[in-house]
Design a protein around this motif. Structure first.
Motif, PDB file in Angstrom:
ATOM      1  N   ILE A  50       1.712   2.936   0.143  1.00 17.13           N
ATOM      2  CA  ILE A  50       0.860   2.253   1.279  1.00 17.13           C
ATOM      3  C   ILE A  50       0.505   3.004   2.220  1.00 17.13           C
ATOM      4  N   HIS A  51      -0.385   3.139   2.999  1.00 15.57           N
ATOM      5  CA  HIS A  51      -1.061   3.932   4.095  1.00 15.57           C
ATOM      6  C   HIS A  51      -1.947   3.075   5.048  1.00 15.57           C
ATOM      7  N   GLY A  52      -1.720   3.622   6.508  1.00 15.70           N
ATOM      8  CA  GLY A  52      -2.414   3.150   7.561  1.00 15.70           C
ATOM      9  C   GLY A  52      -2.816   4.096   8.319  1.00 15.70           C
ATOM     10  N   ASP A  53      -4.383   3.987   8.813  1.00 15.81           N
ATOM     11  CA  ASP A  53      -4.844   5.202   9.620  1.00 15.81           C
ATOM     12  C   ASP A  53      -5.498   4.588  10.566  1.00 15.81           C
ATOM     13  N   ALA A  75      -0.044   7.113   8.702  1.00 17.21           N
ATOM     14  CA  ALA A  75       1.138   7.226   8.128  1.00 17.21           C
ATOM     15  C   ALA A  75       0.902   6.804   6.476  1.00 17.21           C
ATOM     16  N   ARG A  76       1.935   7.160   5.628  1.00 18.56           N
ATOM     17  CA  ARG A  76       2.148   6.573   4.333  1.00 18.56           C
ATOM     18  C   ARG A  76       3.425   6.565   3.859  1.00 18.56           C
ATOM     19  N   ALA A  77       3.757   5.769   3.062  1.00 19.12           N
ATOM     20  CA  ALA A  77       4.950   5.478   2.433  1.00 19.12           C
ATOM     21  C   ALA A  77       4.570   5.393   0.946  1.00 19.12           C
ATOM     22  N   VAL A  78       5.578   6.061   0.118  1.00 19.96           N
ATOM     23  CA  VAL A  78       5.246   6.081  -1.505  1.00 19.96           C
ATOM     24  C   VAL A  78       6.744   5.447  -1.821  1.00 19.96           C
ATOM     25  N   PHE A  79       6.792   4.554  -2.712  1.00 22.94           N
ATOM     26  CA  PHE A  79       7.986   3.954  -3.027  1.00 22.94           C
ATOM     27  C   PHE A  79       7.985   4.085  -4.811  1.00 22.94           C
TER      28      PHE A  79
END
Length: 132
Positions: A50-53, A75-79
Motif C-alpha cells: 500500500i502506498h500514498g504519494d 509513504a508505503r507499507a508492505v505486509f
C-alpha cells in the motif's frame, strides 16, 4: 486536470511492475495530485503493498495530449511475513490522451524503509487510468 484545467478529477486503473495492482489518482488542481496504490508485491515476498504519494507536475510542451513530468513524496507499507514501513520519492511521466478520459504513466520510486530495519529499495512500473 490537464495543463490548463482545474483539478478535481479522479482516475482509477492498474499499474504493472513492482508492485502490480490498483492505482488511484486524484487531482487537487492542474499541478498537484494524490496517488494511492493497493497492490501485490511480486519481488518474491508474497506481500500486499500500500502506498500514498503527494505529486507535483511540470507540464511539457507536446503536440497532442498533455504530458507532465512529476515528482513527489509519500509513504508505503508492505505486509508479509515481515512488515515494512518507509518513505517513497516517486518521479515519472504522466500522459493524458487528448479528447479521452484515459491517462498513461511510467514511474520509478526510490524507497527508504525505516521499519523493521533501515534499508533501501525501489518500485517502478507502467500503468493506465480511466478518469471520471
Amino acid at each position: 486536470m490537464a495543463q490548463n484545467t482545474d483539478g478535481g478529477r479522479t482516475g482509477l486503473g492498474v499499474m504493472l511492475g513492482e508492485p502490480t495492482g490498483i492505482s488511484l489518482k486524484s487531482w487537487n488542481n492542474s499541478r498537484t495530485a494524490f496517488d494511492l496504490g493497493l497492490a501485490w508485491s511480486l519481488s518474491g515476498k508474497d506481500a500486499v503493498h500500500i502506498h500514498g504519494d503527494h505529486l507535483w507536475h511540470k507540464w511539457l510542451d507536446v503536440e497532442n495530449g498533455n504530458l507532465a513530468f512529476y515528482y513527489g513524496i509519500g509513504a508505503r507499507a508492505v505486509f508479509s511475513d515481515d512488515t515494512y514501513f518507509g518513505a517513497r520519492i516517486p518521479f515519472g511521466l504522466n500522459y493524458l490522451i487528448e479528447d479521452s478520459p484515459v491517462g498513461l504513466f511510467f514511474e520509478v520510486a526510490p524507497i527508504v524503509d525505516f521499519l523493521p530495519d533501515t534499508d533501501g529499495d525501489a518500485n517502478g512500473g507502467i500503468g493506465i487510468r480511466y478518469y471520471f
